[in-house]
Design an enzyme around this catalytic site. Structure first.
Site, short mmCIF file in Angstrom:
data_model
loop_
_atom_site.label_atom_id
_atom_site.label_comp_id
_atom_site.label_asym_id
_atom_site.label_seq_id
_atom_site.Cartn_x
_atom_site.Cartn_y
_atom_site.Cartn_z
N PRO A 14 0.82 -1.21 0.00
CA PRO A 14 0.00 0.00 0.00
C PRO A 14 0.85 1.26 0.00
CG PRO A 14 -0.79 -1.57 1.64
CD PRO A 14 0.51 -2.09 1.14
N GLU A 15 0.39 2.27 -0.73
CA GLU A 15 1.10 3.55 -0.75
C GLU A 15 0.58 4.42 0.39
OE1 GLU A 15 2.30 5.19 -4.37
OE2 GLU A 15 2.10 3.33 -5.50
N LYS A 51 4.44 4.98 5.11
CA LYS A 51 3.74 3.70 5.12
C LYS A 51 3.64 3.10 6.52
CE LYS A 51 5.23 2.99 0.37
NZ LYS A 51 5.89 2.12 -0.63
N ARG A 108 13.98 8.70 10.92
CA ARG A 108 14.63 8.05 9.79
C ARG A 108 13.81 8.11 8.50
NH1 ARG A 108 13.42 2.93 12.79
NH2 ARG A 108 11.84 1.77 11.62
N ASN A 110 5.24 2.88 -6.03
CA ASN A 110 5.51 2.68 -7.44
C ASN A 110 4.53 3.41 -8.35
OD1 ASN A 110 7.33 1.61 -9.25
ND2 ASN A 110 6.19 -0.28 -9.56
N ARG A 145 11.90 -2.33 -8.58
CA ARG A 145 10.48 -2.24 -8.91
C ARG A 145 10.35 -1.99 -10.41
NH1 ARG A 145 7.50 -0.78 -4.41
NH2 ARG A 145 5.69 -1.48 -5.62
#
Length: 276
Positions: free
Chosen positions: A2-3, A52, A121, A165, A261
């Protein structure tokens, strides 16, 4: 995977169903049982997302940290909750709703200090409020010094959090940028436009719970073409459209592997200035 818009949508869904209410937590699968026992009966104070990563906040700065990864799935429903299956890592319930979490990469009880380390991070997130380092200039400082391709940088969660992606392919197409352009060769104006577009596109993704990236003049209705049929849903320009005709120029959409990807682009609309 999932984005970021999906995770922000999940945060909002948790707030709608659980915020301000005492919550029962359990782990039918058993892998989260000890941690679930520590939060059960406590009030969910908030839910938030960064890229995410999903965070469910409980009193005393205690957080459930969730990263869905490739296989994680969240299901919501109304009360009474059905009997859980033994694949449910975490179940939350109250008098009105339930949530089941299956197959996440991460489901852990963490402290506020540990949560802040995760934020530190990650790069800025187009869907989080700007300020305190969460702004396009923070990302630009890394992009503008890098020889790495902009297509790879957009997927690097340390540079920009939440872009996956689909968004990386689509935003580069929308701005006519060769995906192989090194970050250092991008102009500041191009980066500012990319960021603003990501903010708008991802907000729409949260609102509609799907990714649509085509402009009004390129929708199926406007162009008289069939709607896209794909498990991911949504109207797009290049993502998963390899060897199909570009909506703009009619040329063939290309695909290649980049940053582990599949990359999609139109060689006509995105001039090939930096192709290896």
């Amino acid at each position: 995977m999932p984005e970021g818009h999906t995770i922000h949508r999940l945060a909002a869904d948790h707030r709608d169903r659980f915020q301000g209410r005492k919550t029962t937590a359990s782990s039918p699968q058993g892998k989260f049982s000890d941690a679930a026992a520590l939060v059960t009966g406590r009030t969910l104070e908030t839910a938030e997302a960064h890229g995410k990563h999903l965070f469910l906040g409980f009193p005393d700065a205690t957080w459930i940290h969730i990263h869905l990864g490739l296989f994680g799935k969240v299901t919501f429903g109304g009360a009474p909750a059905p009997p859980p299956t033994d694949t449910v890592r975490l179940r939350l319930t109250n008098g009105a709703a339930y949530m089941d979490l299956r197959g996440p990469t991460t489901c852990a009880l963490i402290t506020d200090e540990e949560k802040q380390a995760i934020h530190a991070r990650l790069g800025p997130d187009p869907l989080r409020p700007q300020g305190e380092g969460n702004d396009p200039e923070t990302a630009w400082r890394r992009v503008s010094r890098s020889r790495t391709t902009i297509a790879a940088l957009l997927l690097d969660q340390k540079v920009v959090a939440g872009v996956g992606n689909v968004y990386r392919a689509e935003v580069l197409f929308r701005h006519g940028i060769d995906p192989y352009t090194p970050g250092k060769d991008l102009t500041h104006a191009q980066w500012t436009a990319i960021w603003a577009d990501l903010v708008d596109l991802m907000r729409e993704g949260v609102r509609h719970n799907r990714i649509d990236t085509v402009r009004p003049e390129h929708t199926p209705e406007a162009m008289g073409r069939p709607p896209r049929v794909d498990d991911h849903g949504g109207e797009v320009y290049v993502y998963r459209r390899a060897r199909q005709a570009c909506h703009i120029c009619g040329g063939e959409i290309r695909t290649a592997d980049l940053a582990a990807r599949n990359l999609f682009w139109c060689p006509t609309c995105q001039p090939q200035k930096h192709r290896p």
